[in-house]
Design an enzyme around this catalytic site. Structure first.
Site, mmCIF file in Angstrom:
data_model
loop_
_atom_site.group_PDB
_atom_site.id
_atom_site.type_symbol
_atom_site.label_atom_id
_atom_site.label_comp_id
_atom_site.label_asym_id
_atom_site.label_seq_id
_atom_site.Cartn_x
_atom_site.Cartn_y
_atom_site.Cartn_z
ATOM 1 C CB VAL A 16 30.504 43.376 39.080
ATOM 2 C CG1 VAL A 16 30.206 43.776 40.690
ATOM 3 C CG2 VAL A 16 29.107 43.061 38.741
ATOM 4 C CB VAL A 35 37.308 51.559 56.361
ATOM 5 C CG1 VAL A 35 38.080 50.080 56.829
ATOM 6 C CG2 VAL A 35 36.264 50.891 55.563
ATOM 7 C CB VAL A 134 20.768 37.707 46.722
ATOM 8 C CG1 VAL A 134 19.259 37.706 47.009
ATOM 9 C CG2 VAL A 134 21.394 36.088 47.172
ATOM 10 N N GLY A 136 21.434 41.964 43.712
ATOM 11 C CA GLY A 136 22.454 43.197 43.317
ATOM 12 C C GLY A 136 22.647 44.220 44.479
ATOM 13 N N GLY A 189 19.485 44.730 26.498
ATOM 14 C CA GLY A 189 20.282 44.109 27.268
ATOM 15 C C GLY A 189 19.949 43.766 28.751
ATOM 16 C CD GLU A 192 23.510 37.151 30.568
ATOM 17 O OE1 GLU A 192 24.267 36.896 29.729
ATOM 18 O OE2 GLU A 192 23.582 37.802 31.338
ATOM 19 C CG ASP A 203 19.379 34.840 38.066
ATOM 20 O OD1 ASP A 203 20.861 34.984 38.159
ATOM 21 O OD2 ASP A 203 18.713 35.670 38.396
ATOM 22 C CE LYS A 207 20.120 36.831 41.224
ATOM 23 N NZ LYS A 207 19.298 37.608 40.151
HETATM 24 P P1 NAP Z 1 31.240 39.968 33.420
HETATM 25 O O1 NAP Z 1 30.996 41.613 32.786
HETATM 26 O O2 NAP Z 1 31.337 38.948 32.312
HETATM 27 O O3 NAP Z 1 32.853 40.323 33.907
HETATM 28 C C1 NAP Z 1 33.719 39.407 34.250
HETATM 29 C C2 NAP Z 1 34.964 39.564 34.102
HETATM 30 O O4 NAP Z 1 36.018 38.923 34.397
HETATM 31 C C3 NAP Z 1 35.379 39.925 32.469
HETATM 32 O O5 NAP Z 1 36.143 41.056 32.280
HETATM 33 C C4 NAP Z 1 36.173 38.617 32.004
HETATM 34 O O6 NAP Z 1 37.040 38.572 31.001
HETATM 35 C C5 NAP Z 1 36.662 38.295 33.303
HETATM 36 N N1 NAP Z 1 37.276 37.102 33.464
HETATM 37 C C6 NAP Z 1 36.451 35.906 33.832
HETATM 38 N N2 NAP Z 1 36.974 34.764 33.595
HETATM 39 C C7 NAP Z 1 38.340 35.191 33.888
HETATM 40 C C8 NAP Z 1 39.765 34.578 34.125
HETATM 41 N N3 NAP Z 1 39.503 33.154 34.411
HETATM 42 N N4 NAP Z 1 41.034 35.074 34.192
HETATM 43 C C9 NAP Z 1 40.776 36.573 33.982
HETATM 44 N N5 NAP Z 1 39.562 37.192 33.669
HETATM 45 C C10 NAP Z 1 38.396 36.606 33.762
HETATM 46 O O7 NAP Z 1 30.492 39.770 34.546
HETATM 47 P P2 NAP Z 1 29.735 40.886 35.612
HETATM 48 O O8 NAP Z 1 28.230 41.137 34.869
HETATM 49 O O9 NAP Z 1 30.591 41.641 36.047
HETATM 50 O O10 NAP Z 1 29.278 39.476 36.800
HETATM 51 C C11 NAP Z 1 30.552 39.165 37.522
HETATM 52 C C12 NAP Z 1 29.906 38.499 38.803
HETATM 53 O O11 NAP Z 1 28.961 39.342 39.618
HETATM 54 C C13 NAP Z 1 28.914 37.291 38.373
HETATM 55 O O12 NAP Z 1 29.237 36.228 39.285
HETATM 56 C C14 NAP Z 1 27.703 37.706 38.307
HETATM 57 O O13 NAP Z 1 26.745 36.585 38.557
HETATM 58 C C15 NAP Z 1 27.808 38.475 39.334
HETATM 59 N N6 NAP Z 1 26.381 39.841 39.361
HETATM 60 C C16 NAP Z 1 26.413 40.648 38.320
HETATM 61 C C17 NAP Z 1 25.648 41.366 38.374
HETATM 62 C C18 NAP Z 1 25.298 42.363 37.176
HETATM 63 O O14 NAP Z 1 24.469 43.257 37.128
HETATM 64 N N7 NAP Z 1 26.120 42.164 36.102
HETATM 65 C C19 NAP Z 1 24.705 41.410 39.530
HETATM 66 C C20 NAP Z 1 24.649 40.567 40.472
HETATM 67 C C21 NAP Z 1 25.885 39.724 40.478
HETATM 68 P P3 NAP Z 1 36.640 38.128 29.535
HETATM 69 O O15 NAP Z 1 35.354 39.056 29.204
HETATM 70 O O16 NAP Z 1 37.710 38.423 28.716
HETATM 71 O O17 NAP Z 1 36.149 36.822 29.755
HETATM 72 N N1 HSE Z 2 20.085 38.179 35.321
HETATM 73 C C1 HSE Z 2 20.044 38.781 36.435
HETATM 74 C C2 HSE Z 2 18.662 39.136 36.690
HETATM 75 C C3 HSE Z 2 21.012 39.742 36.843
HETATM 76 O O1 HSE Z 2 17.870 39.406 35.333
HETATM 77 O O2 HSE Z 2 18.149 39.799 37.742
HETATM 78 C C4 HSE Z 2 22.175 39.217 37.882
HETATM 79 O O3 HSE Z 2 21.856 38.586 39.012
#
Ligand code: NAP
Ligand code: HSE
Length: 430
Positions: A16, A35, A134, A136, A189, A192, A203, A207
């Protein structure tokens, strides 16, 4: 238009975070015009230097110390896309305490610690925005809080987990088994490597807690939500559902009734012609009914780099606009009531039951008697796969209290002619 850019501290440059960086740097004029000032990422909390290099980001922006962001008075907005609770909750709390507005995509944190964070945001007059937490990229938090504010919300029914929707779609379209589609979802992908939170419904429950809190103006936390995942759904259930003109979906259901709020996540049979029945693959949708607007549906991508970042950056733009006009926190927590959450046993619905029984005279009558004794009335019955001695029986009931249904099932399980109650799935949308 203000000459100075509003400065952001970005926590996390994963999926993200990368999308947020791309959108902000991709079309700065669009943001500036909408903005009234530009927005600029000043610091990025991220351990992995390669992630910055990949995007051509100035290494001077990188930090591994949260203090470099919290203690920087120039940074006005902290964008949290790290995920998890520890140390994230501490970082976000400190950002709000220092008066910075926060934008987050973190459902885990908001569903459990929402009240604590909102109290901090109010006390420190800072925005706390979480549209991406919630579904995305689908706008749903802001529509519920603002665009539908004139309504009393009657129900929110969502398909808000893409992984399980993809799996159920494949099982429906291809007749595949649960284990095979899970492997496929992991290979693509979507799921998980540890898919527990998705397939067990947690999950979606997180939400739903967030959506229900906003819809009913009363704080609902994860523990309030009844949760059942999709692990017990078989190809046979999907085929029987289809024969009965239903589709199986993992629904997240929140309703306000005269005796309290229902919040539940479980596999559900919905009529084939229901708008949610056509939401397939990884897509999400949220069906909202308001007393004035009637039925509405929000549909789109519930996850992924750019769809999720779309919601995050829109929140950043709102927070920046509020700062520019000196009104941060203008739309804050809307949980100003304290409503009762109903026990699952007191909810009412229709049920699909699949059971295996001995194929001999009087068996169906004994099952019907057990149901009738608990005031469960049958709407339809299918009997299949008789191998001479055994039959598979599928029942669909009329509306009944959950407690009565469960009691009837306990009696049915004890009948010597019943080998197994193989599955029970709730029916919704009729
Ligand atoms: P991600 O790919 O795992 O990215 C998280 C990043 O934060 C990684 O680069 C991680 O580094 C870094 N990080 C974590 N803890 C850290 C710390 N203490 N200090 C410094 N860096 C840190 O996760 P994501 O998919 O982007 O998701 C991020 C958030 O968005 C989550 O809350 C998720 O639920 C939410 N979200 C994601 C999606 C989606 O489609 N991906 C959709 C809706 C909501 P490392 O890898 O080195 O740990
Ligand atoms: N794991 C979630 C899903 C994506 O499958 O919808 C992030 O909320």
């Amino acid at each position: 238009m203000s000459g100075e850019n509003i400065k952001i501290g970005l926590l996390g440059l994963g999926t993200v975070g990368r999308g947020v960086y791309r959108i902000i740097t991709g079309n700065p004029d669009n943001i500036k015009r909408k903005v009234g000032a530009g927005v600029e990422i000043k610091k990025i909390l991220e351990k992995d230097t390669a992630k910055l290099r990949e995007l051509g980001i100035d290494p001077g922006k990188q930090t591994i110390r949260i203090e470099d962001i919290i203690n920087d008075p120039e940074i006005k907005i902290v964008v949290e896309v790290l995920g998890g609770i520890d140390p994230t909750l501490d970082y976000v709390s400190r950002a709000l305490l220092s008066g910075k507005s926060v934008v987050t995509a973190n459902k885990d944190m908001i569903a459990v610690h929402g009240k604590h964070l909102f109290d901090l945001s109010v006390a420190n007059r800072a925005d706390l925005l979480f549209e991406a937490s919630v579904a995305g990229g689908i706008p749903i938090i802001r529509p519920l809080k603002q665009c539908l504010a004139a309504n009393r919300i009657i129900q929110v029914i969502g398909i808000i987990n893409g992984t399980t929707n993809y799996m159920l779609t494949k099982m429906t379209e291809e007749g595949s088994d649960f284990a095979d589609v899970l492997r496929e979802a992991q290979a693509k992908g979507y799921a998980e490597s540890d898919p527990t939170a998705d397939i067990e419904g947690y999950d979606a429950a997180r939400k739903l807690a967030i959506l229900a809190s906003i819809a009913f103006n009363s704080r609902i936390v994860l523990d309030d939500v009844y949760v059942e995942g999709i692990t017990k759904i078989t190809a046979a259930d999907i085929a029987y559902a289809s024969e009965l003109n239903y589709i199986v979906k993992l629904l997240s259901i929140a309703k306000e009734t005269v005796d309290g709020i229902e919040v539940r996540v479980h596999p559900t049979l919905i009529p084939r012609n229901h708008p949610l029945a056509t939401v397939n693959d990884v897509y999400n949708a949220i069906y909202v009914t308001g007393d004035a607007v009637g039925d509405t549906m929000f549909y789109g991508r519930g996850a992924g780099e750019l769809p999720t970042a779309s919601a995050v950056v829109s929140d950043i733009m709102d927070a920046a606009r509020n700062l520019l006009h000196n009104v941060p926190g203008i739309i804050s927590c809307t949980c100003y009531e304290d409503k009762l959450v109903k026990d699952m046993g007191t909810t009412e619905g229709k049920y699909y039951v699949r059971l295996n029984a001995t194929d001999k005279p009087g068996v169906l009558a004994s099952i019907a008697y057990a149901l009738g004794d608990k005031e469960v009335s049958l709407a339809s019955v299918l009997q299949k796969h008789t191998d001479g001695n055994n039959a598979e029986i599928v029942l669909v009931t009329h509306k009944v209290r959950e407690k009565n249904m469960q009691e009837a099932l306990e009696i049915i399980k004890q009948l010597s002619s019943v080998n197994e109650v193989a599955n029970i799935i709730r029916v919704e949308g009729e």
